[in-house]
Design a protein around this motif. Sequence first.
Motif, PDB file in Angstrom:
ATOM      1  N   GLN A  13      -6.454  -7.210  -3.359  1.00  0.00           N
ATOM      2  CA  GLN A  13      -7.219  -7.100  -2.113  1.00  0.00           C
ATOM      3  C   GLN A  13      -7.371  -5.641  -1.693  1.00  0.00           C
ATOM      4  OE1 GLN A  13      -4.940  -9.638   0.449  1.00  0.00           O
ATOM      5  NE2 GLN A  13      -5.974 -11.516  -0.236  1.00  0.00           N
ATOM      6  N   LEU A  14      -6.299  -4.860  -1.858  1.00  0.00           N
ATOM      7  CA  LEU A  14      -6.367  -3.435  -1.505  1.00  0.00           C
ATOM      8  C   LEU A  14      -7.371  -2.713  -2.398  1.00  0.00           C
ATOM      9  CD1 LEU A  14      -2.563  -2.817  -0.957  1.00  0.00           C
ATOM     10  CD2 LEU A  14      -4.340  -2.515   0.776  1.00  0.00           C
ATOM     11  N   ALA A  15      -7.420  -3.099  -3.670  1.00  0.00           N
ATOM     12  CA  ALA A  15      -8.375  -2.483  -4.595  1.00  0.00           C
ATOM     13  C   ALA A  15      -9.803  -2.870  -4.207  1.00  0.00           C
ATOM     14  CB  ALA A  15      -8.063  -2.895  -6.029  1.00  0.00           C
ATOM     15  N   GLU A  16      -9.997  -4.148  -3.864  1.00  0.00           N
ATOM     16  CA  GLU A  16     -11.329  -4.600  -3.451  1.00  0.00           C
ATOM     17  C   GLU A  16     -11.777  -3.895  -2.181  1.00  0.00           C
ATOM     18  OE1 GLU A  16     -11.414  -8.903  -3.190  1.00  0.00           O
ATOM     19  OE2 GLU A  16     -10.878  -8.998  -5.322  1.00  0.00           O
ATOM     20  N   GLY A  36     -11.076  -0.958  -1.464  1.00  0.00           N
ATOM     21  CA  GLY A  36     -11.289   0.450  -1.763  1.00  0.00           C
ATOM     22  C   GLY A  36     -10.156   1.354  -1.293  1.00  0.00           C
ATOM     23  N   LEU A  37      -8.995   0.784  -0.983  1.00  0.00           N
ATOM     24  CA  LEU A  37      -7.870   1.594  -0.501  1.00  0.00           C
ATOM     25  C   LEU A  37      -7.009   2.114  -1.649  1.00  0.00           C
ATOM     26  CD1 LEU A  37      -6.964  -0.626   2.561  1.00  0.00           C
ATOM     27  CD2 LEU A  37      -7.895   1.690   2.634  1.00  0.00           C
ATOM     28  N   ILE A  38      -7.051   1.447  -2.784  1.00  0.00           N
ATOM     29  CA  ILE A  38      -6.394   1.919  -4.008  1.00  0.00           C
ATOM     30  C   ILE A  38      -7.366   1.667  -5.161  1.00  0.00           C
ATOM     31  CG2 ILE A  38      -4.049   1.481  -3.175  1.00  0.00           C
ATOM     32  CD1 ILE A  38      -3.992  -1.051  -4.836  1.00  0.00           C
ATOM     33  N   ARG A  39      -7.044   2.255  -6.318  1.00  0.00           N
ATOM     34  CA  ARG A  39      -7.901   2.065  -7.489  1.00  0.00           C
ATOM     35  C   ARG A  39      -7.163   1.282  -8.560  1.00  0.00           C
ATOM     36  NH1 ARG A  39     -10.683   7.678  -9.189  1.00  0.00           N
ATOM     37  NH2 ARG A  39      -8.927   7.646 -10.564  1.00  0.00           N
ATOM     38  N   PHE A  83      -2.219   0.645 -10.851  1.00  0.00           N
ATOM     39  CA  PHE A  83      -2.883   0.955  -9.589  1.00  0.00           C
ATOM     40  C   PHE A  83      -2.632   2.403  -9.208  1.00  0.00           C
ATOM     41  CE2 PHE A  83      -2.064  -3.524  -9.865  1.00  0.00           C
ATOM     42  CZ  PHE A  83      -3.263  -4.087  -9.461  1.00  0.00           C
ATOM     43  N   ASP A  84      -3.642   2.996  -8.557  1.00  0.00           N
ATOM     44  CA  ASP A  84      -3.610   4.408  -8.212  1.00  0.00           C
ATOM     45  C   ASP A  84      -3.892   4.561  -6.718  1.00  0.00           C
ATOM     46  OD1 ASP A  84      -3.695   7.124  -8.205  1.00  0.00           O
ATOM     47  OD2 ASP A  84      -5.148   7.324  -9.821  1.00  0.00           O
ATOM     48  N   GLY A  85      -2.968   5.194  -6.008  1.00  0.00           N
ATOM     49  CA  GLY A  85      -3.165   5.418  -4.581  1.00  0.00           C
ATOM     50  C   GLY A  85      -3.948   6.686  -4.286  1.00  0.00           C
ATOM     51  N   LEU A 144       0.836  -1.209   0.000  1.00  0.00           N
ATOM     52  CA  LEU A 144       0.000   0.000   0.000  1.00  0.00           C
ATOM     53  C   LEU A 144       0.872   1.261   0.000  1.00  0.00           C
ATOM     54  CD1 LEU A 144      -2.753   1.375   0.184  1.00  0.00           C
ATOM     55  CD2 LEU A 144      -2.696   1.060   2.664  1.00  0.00           C
ATOM     56  N   GLU A 145       1.914   1.252   0.830  1.00  0.00           N
ATOM     57  CA  GLU A 145       2.793   2.421   0.896  1.00  0.00           C
ATOM     58  C   GLU A 145       3.489   2.658  -0.445  1.00  0.00           C
ATOM     59  OE1 GLU A 145       5.438   2.016   4.251  1.00  0.00           O
ATOM     60  OE2 GLU A 145       3.726   1.929   5.623  1.00  0.00           O
ATOM     61  N   ALA A 146       3.878   1.582  -1.117  1.00  0.00           N
ATOM     62  CA  ALA A 146       4.559   1.724  -2.412  1.00  0.00           C
ATOM     63  C   ALA A 146       3.646   2.395  -3.430  1.00  0.00           C
ATOM     64  CB  ALA A 146       5.021   0.356  -2.921  1.00  0.00           C
ATOM     65  N   VAL A 147       2.370   1.999  -3.453  1.00  0.00           N
ATOM     66  CA  VAL A 147       1.434   2.597  -4.418  1.00  0.00           C
ATOM     67  C   VAL A 147       1.164   4.055  -4.061  1.00  0.00           C
ATOM     68  CG1 VAL A 147      -0.889   2.473  -5.400  1.00  0.00           C
ATOM     69  CG2 VAL A 147       0.358   0.374  -4.915  1.00  0.00           C
ATOM     70  N   ARG A 148       1.031   4.322  -2.768  1.00  0.00           N
ATOM     71  CA  ARG A 148       0.700   5.692  -2.339  1.00  0.00           C
ATOM     72  C   ARG A 148       1.879   6.641  -2.488  1.00  0.00           C
ATOM     73  NH1 ARG A 148      -2.962   4.665   3.066  1.00  0.00           N
ATOM     74  NH2 ARG A 148      -4.932   4.393   1.984  1.00  0.00           N
ATOM     75  N   ALA A 149       3.098   6.098  -2.522  1.00  0.00           N
ATOM     76  CA  ALA A 149       4.288   6.948  -2.516  1.00  0.00           C
ATOM     77  C   ALA A 149       4.626   7.487  -3.901  1.00  0.00           C
ATOM     78  CB  ALA A 149       5.472   6.167  -1.967  1.00  0.00           C
TER      79      ALA A 149
END
Length: 145
Positions: free
Chosen positions: A48-51, A53-56, A67-69, A11-16
Amino acid sequence: MRNTRQREVVLEAVRATMEHPTAEWVFRRARRRIPNISLGTVYRNLKQLAEAGLIREIQAGSQALRFDGNLGPHHHVRCVGCGRVNDLEVPLDTRREQAAARAMDFQVLGHHVEVQGLCPACRPGRADRPTSSEGAMSARQRTHE
Ligand SMILES: [Zn+2]
Ligand SMILES: [Zn+2]
């Protein structure tokens, strides 16, 4: 969720990043912190993160899933050559489109506009234009590393 640490690192990698990374990009980044993580694990966590709703997810035809954070409303521009995705810095006015959808009796749940084009590296006449799928891959790495 079984392995919280893996999930957090993914999650941090996508958001960063603003690069709308592929699973492989996230895998390379996550491996710096969890050296024995596998691409399959990264991919599973992304799904799982996309499902959750934490990333798109950004689905784009035959191109690699990205993927989009950034969950805020925004538009995208996507290169049909190398697949890179950038945010479009334009004011967002989605009222007309959503009103039209509601007029068709749709309940509006989201709104995503994507402009397709060729990025500078992929435009004909540019010396560094990728000429094969391998070339497109190296262009992607150039752009996103
Ligand atoms: Zn491109
Ligand atoms: Zn985005």
